[in-house]
Write an enzyme that holds these catalytic residues in place. Sequence first.
Site, short mmCIF file in Angstrom:
data_model
loop_
_atom_site.label_atom_id
_atom_site.label_comp_id
_atom_site.label_asym_id
_atom_site.label_seq_id
_atom_site.Cartn_x
_atom_site.Cartn_y
_atom_site.Cartn_z
N GLU A 96 0.84 -1.20 0.00
CA GLU A 96 0.00 0.00 0.00
C GLU A 96 0.88 1.25 0.00
O GLU A 96 2.01 1.22 0.48
CB GLU A 96 -0.85 0.02 1.29
CG GLU A 96 -2.23 -0.57 1.13
CD GLU A 96 -3.22 0.45 0.53
OE1 GLU A 96 -2.78 1.38 -0.17
OE2 GLU A 96 -4.42 0.30 0.79
N ASP A 97 0.31 2.36 -0.46
CA ASP A 97 1.03 3.63 -0.38
C ASP A 97 0.95 4.23 1.02
O ASP A 97 1.94 4.64 1.60
CB ASP A 97 0.50 4.63 -1.43
CG ASP A 97 -1.02 4.83 -1.38
OD1 ASP A 97 -1.70 4.12 -0.60
OD2 ASP A 97 -1.51 5.69 -2.12
N ASP A 100 -4.42 5.37 6.25
CA ASP A 100 -4.92 6.60 6.86
C ASP A 100 -6.04 6.22 7.85
O ASP A 100 -5.76 5.92 9.01
CB ASP A 100 -5.40 7.50 5.71
CG ASP A 100 -5.86 8.86 6.15
OD1 ASP A 100 -5.51 9.27 7.27
OD2 ASP A 100 -6.57 9.54 5.39
N PHE A 149 -1.89 16.05 4.63
CA PHE A 149 -2.09 15.42 3.32
C PHE A 149 -0.80 15.52 2.53
O PHE A 149 -0.19 16.58 2.44
CB PHE A 149 -3.25 16.09 2.56
CG PHE A 149 -3.77 15.19 1.48
CD1 PHE A 149 -4.65 14.16 1.76
CD2 PHE A 149 -3.36 15.36 0.16
CE1 PHE A 149 -5.12 13.31 0.77
CE2 PHE A 149 -3.82 14.52 -0.86
CZ PHE A 149 -4.70 13.49 -0.54
N ARG A 162 1.75 12.57 -8.84
CA ARG A 162 2.27 11.21 -8.61
C ARG A 162 3.71 11.06 -9.08
O ARG A 162 4.45 10.22 -8.60
CB ARG A 162 1.41 10.18 -9.37
CG ARG A 162 0.00 10.01 -8.85
CD ARG A 162 -0.62 8.78 -9.48
NE ARG A 162 -2.07 8.74 -9.38
CZ ARG A 162 -2.76 8.31 -8.33
NH1 ARG A 162 -2.14 7.89 -7.26
NH2 ARG A 162 -4.08 8.30 -8.35
P1 IMP Z 1 -7.78 4.93 4.15
O1 IMP Z 1 -8.82 4.00 3.62
O2 IMP Z 1 -8.40 6.15 4.78
O3 IMP Z 1 -6.76 4.28 5.03
O4 IMP Z 1 -7.06 5.56 2.90
C1 IMP Z 1 -6.16 4.88 2.17
C2 IMP Z 1 -5.99 5.48 0.79
O5 IMP Z 1 -6.29 6.88 0.77
C3 IMP Z 1 -4.54 5.36 0.41
O6 IMP Z 1 -4.29 4.15 -0.24
C4 IMP Z 1 -4.34 6.59 -0.47
O7 IMP Z 1 -4.60 6.26 -1.82
C5 IMP Z 1 -5.34 7.60 0.04
N1 IMP Z 1 -4.69 8.60 0.92
C6 IMP Z 1 -4.79 8.69 2.27
N2 IMP Z 1 -4.06 9.72 2.75
C7 IMP Z 1 -3.46 10.28 1.68
C8 IMP Z 1 -2.54 11.38 1.51
O8 IMP Z 1 -2.11 12.07 2.46
N3 IMP Z 1 -2.16 11.66 0.24
C9 IMP Z 1 -2.60 10.96 -0.85
N4 IMP Z 1 -3.44 9.91 -0.74
C10 IMP Z 1 -3.87 9.58 0.51
#
Ligand code: IMP
Length: 172
Positions: A96-97, A100, A149, A162
Site C-alpha cells: 500500500e502507499d 490513513d 495530506f 504522482r
Molecule cells: P484509508 O482507507 O483512509 O486508510 O485511505 C487509504 C488510501 O487513501 C490510500 O491508499 C491513499 O490512496 C489515500 N490517501 C490517504 N491519505 C493520503 C494522503 O495524504 N495523500 C494521498 N493519498 C492519501
Amino acid sequence: MEIESTLISEAEIQKRVWELGQQISEDYSNREPVLVCVLKGAAVFFADLFRTVSIPVRCEFIQLSSYDDRTESSGHVRTVQGLNGNLHNADVVVVEDIVDTGQTLSFLMKEFQALEPASVKVCSLLNKPTRRIVSATIDYVGFEIPDTFVVGYGLDYAQKYRNLREIYHIKA
Ligand code: IMP
C-alpha cells in the site's frame, strides 16, 4: 491546493525502501511470496520495492477507489480492477502507499482472506496512525507521518503529483 514543503526526501525514501526489501527477502527466504500492488498510489513504491527483493517473487495488481478527488476518504471503497492471479495457498504481501483511516486496508483484508491464501502481510510506505477509524495491522511500515495530506512518489491529489520524486506536504 499547492505544494508546501518536502516531508521525505528522495534519498530517505530510497534508503528505507531498500531496508524494507531486505527485510521482506529475509522473512520470506524459503518461500516465494506474491507482492500485490494496490493501484494507483502504490505503483511507484511497488516498482522500487519489488526490485530490491532478492528472493524469487511474483507480482499481482489490484485497483481500488475511495477518494473521488478529495483529501478525505469517502469510506466507500470499491474495486476498480480485481486480481487476475490465483492466490490460493500463496504467501501474500499487500503493498500500500499509505494507511490513513484504515478503511481501505480493512476492505482489502476481507477480499484477500476470501481467496484463502497461506498468509497475508501488509507493507505500507506511509502510516498516519492518528487518523485511524478501523484498526489495522501493518507488518512493514516505511515512515510514520503526522496528520497532513501528502503527495509525490505515487501519491496524488486529484490524480496530480504522482510523478514527483519526493514526498511533499500539500496545503489547501
Ligand atoms: P484509508 O482507507 O483512509 O486508510 O485511505 C487509504 C488510501 O487513501 C490510500 O491508499 C491513499 O490512496 C489515500 N490517501 C490517504 N491519505 C493520503 C494522503 O495524504 N495523500 C494521498 N493519498 C492519501
